[in-house]
Scaffold this motif. Structure first.
Motif, PDB file in Angstrom:
ATOM      1  N   PHE A  29      22.815  -1.473   6.265  1.00  0.00           N
ATOM      2  CA  PHE A  29      22.166  -0.166   6.156  1.00  0.00           C
ATOM      3  C   PHE A  29      22.218   0.350   4.727  1.00  0.00           C
ATOM      4  O   PHE A  29      21.221   0.831   4.191  1.00  0.00           O
ATOM      5  CB  PHE A  29      22.849   0.808   7.124  1.00  0.00           C
ATOM      6  CG  PHE A  29      22.364   2.219   7.019  1.00  0.00           C
ATOM      7  CD1 PHE A  29      21.119   2.572   7.494  1.00  0.00           C
ATOM      8  CD2 PHE A  29      23.167   3.194   6.457  1.00  0.00           C
ATOM      9  CE1 PHE A  29      20.667   3.887   7.409  1.00  0.00           C
ATOM     10  CE2 PHE A  29      22.732   4.508   6.371  1.00  0.00           C
ATOM     11  CZ  PHE A  29      21.479   4.851   6.844  1.00  0.00           C
ATOM     12  N   LEU A  30      23.373   0.242   4.091  1.00  0.00           N
ATOM     13  CA  LEU A  30      23.515   0.712   2.711  1.00  0.00           C
ATOM     14  C   LEU A  30      22.671  -0.113   1.749  1.00  0.00           C
ATOM     15  O   LEU A  30      22.113   0.428   0.790  1.00  0.00           O
ATOM     16  CB  LEU A  30      24.986   0.689   2.297  1.00  0.00           C
ATOM     17  CG  LEU A  30      25.885   1.682   3.038  1.00  0.00           C
ATOM     18  CD1 LEU A  30      27.341   1.477   2.632  1.00  0.00           C
ATOM     19  CD2 LEU A  30      25.445   3.103   2.787  1.00  0.00           C
ATOM     20  N   ILE A  88      22.848  -1.992  13.850  1.00  0.00           N
ATOM     21  CA  ILE A  88      21.486  -2.150  13.325  1.00  0.00           C
ATOM     22  C   ILE A  88      20.509  -1.254  14.074  1.00  0.00           C
ATOM     23  O   ILE A  88      19.636  -0.626  13.466  1.00  0.00           O
ATOM     24  CB  ILE A  88      21.061  -3.633  13.383  1.00  0.00           C
ATOM     25  CG1 ILE A  88      21.846  -4.436  12.358  1.00  0.00           C
ATOM     26  CG2 ILE A  88      19.562  -3.786  13.137  1.00  0.00           C
ATOM     27  CD1 ILE A  88      21.637  -5.925  12.451  1.00  0.00           C
ATOM     28  N   ILE A  89      20.650  -1.136  15.391  1.00  0.00           N
ATOM     29  CA  ILE A  89      19.763  -0.271  16.172  1.00  0.00           C
ATOM     30  C   ILE A  89      19.957   1.186  15.789  1.00  0.00           C
ATOM     31  O   ILE A  89      18.987   1.926  15.593  1.00  0.00           O
ATOM     32  CB  ILE A  89      19.986  -0.495  17.681  1.00  0.00           C
ATOM     33  CG1 ILE A  89      19.444  -1.866  18.084  1.00  0.00           C
ATOM     34  CG2 ILE A  89      19.327   0.609  18.510  1.00  0.00           C
ATOM     35  CD1 ILE A  89      19.780  -2.271  19.497  1.00  0.00           C
ATOM     36  N   ILE A  94      18.051   5.951  12.740  1.00  0.00           N
ATOM     37  CA  ILE A  94      18.260   6.981  11.715  1.00  0.00           C
ATOM     38  C   ILE A  94      17.176   6.895  10.648  1.00  0.00           C
ATOM     39  O   ILE A  94      16.619   7.914  10.227  1.00  0.00           O
ATOM     40  CB  ILE A  94      19.663   6.840  11.088  1.00  0.00           C
ATOM     41  CG1 ILE A  94      20.724   7.226  12.108  1.00  0.00           C
ATOM     42  CG2 ILE A  94      19.789   7.674   9.817  1.00  0.00           C
ATOM     43  CD1 ILE A  94      22.136   6.898  11.671  1.00  0.00           C
ATOM     44  N   GLU A  95      16.830   5.679  10.220  1.00  0.00           N
ATOM     45  CA  GLU A  95      15.785   5.505   9.214  1.00  0.00           C
ATOM     46  C   GLU A  95      14.429   5.962   9.755  1.00  0.00           C
ATOM     47  O   GLU A  95      13.648   6.596   9.037  1.00  0.00           O
ATOM     48  CB  GLU A  95      15.717   4.050   8.770  1.00  0.00           C
ATOM     49  CG  GLU A  95      16.897   3.625   7.935  1.00  0.00           C
ATOM     50  CD  GLU A  95      16.919   2.140   7.654  1.00  0.00           C
ATOM     51  OE1 GLU A  95      15.983   1.425   8.051  1.00  0.00           O
ATOM     52  OE2 GLU A  95      17.889   1.687   7.037  1.00  0.00           O
ATOM     53  N   ALA A  96      14.126   5.669  11.017  1.00  0.00           N
ATOM     54  CA  ALA A  96      12.858   6.102  11.609  1.00  0.00           C
ATOM     55  C   ALA A  96      12.802   7.624  11.725  1.00  0.00           C
ATOM     56  O   ALA A  96      11.756   8.231  11.462  1.00  0.00           O
ATOM     57  CB  ALA A  96      12.676   5.464  12.980  1.00  0.00           C
ATOM     58  N   MET A  97      13.906   8.241  12.091  1.00  0.00           N
ATOM     59  CA  MET A  97      13.934   9.701  12.182  1.00  0.00           C
ATOM     60  C   MET A  97      13.763  10.328  10.799  1.00  0.00           C
ATOM     61  O   MET A  97      13.066  11.345  10.652  1.00  0.00           O
ATOM     62  CB  MET A  97      15.237  10.164  12.833  1.00  0.00           C
ATOM     63  CG  MET A  97      15.285   9.868  14.310  1.00  0.00           C
ATOM     64  SD  MET A  97      16.883  10.140  15.105  1.00  0.00           S
ATOM     65  CE  MET A  97      17.426  11.675  14.460  1.00  0.00           C
TER      66      MET A  97
END
Length: 120
Positions: A29-30, A88-89, A94-97
């Motif tokens: 994620f980072l 990952i999910i 979080i990225e989609a939001m």
């Protein structure tokens, strides 16, 4: 949560497997965030190519890490895999939001168009 469940349900190998899986997921994620900052100034087409290529490379590295770490006896393989998958999910969500909250338009209407429809 994965570390806690792995430790309670499986023992120390589940604890360490989930810990490594969570660390890999958070690192992934980072890495995405760092990559986004590096390519933010390029044009949109190159940004999409960079993000797709980065995603594919990241998934291949994570798959390779799972394959190699799955052979380590001290790590419970299922705890490692499920914690990595959950991380990952959650990070993808979080990225989609964050993308949905972003105020950058994804469709730019043509000059003189009032409806934004490309046929106008």
């Amino acid at each position: 949560i994965g570390v806690l469940l792995g430790g309670v349900l499986v023992g120390w190998s589940g604890f360490f497997g989930a810990l490594v899986g969570g660390a890999l997921g958070i690192g992934s994620f980072l890495l995405t965030q760092v990559m986004m900052r590096q390519v933010a100034a390029v044009n949109m087409n190159m940004l999409m190519v960079a993000m797709l290529g980065g995603f594919l490379a990241k998934m291949l590295v994570l798959f390779g890490a799972l394959t190699l770490l799955g052979r380590v006896a001290e790590l419970h393989r299922m705890s490692l895999a499920l914690t990595l998958l959950a991380t990952i999910i959650v990070s993808g969500t979080i990225e989609a939001m964050a993308f949905r909250k972003n105020q950058v338009p994804t469709i730019i209407p043509a000059p003189g168009s009032t409806s934004g429809n490309p046929e106008d």
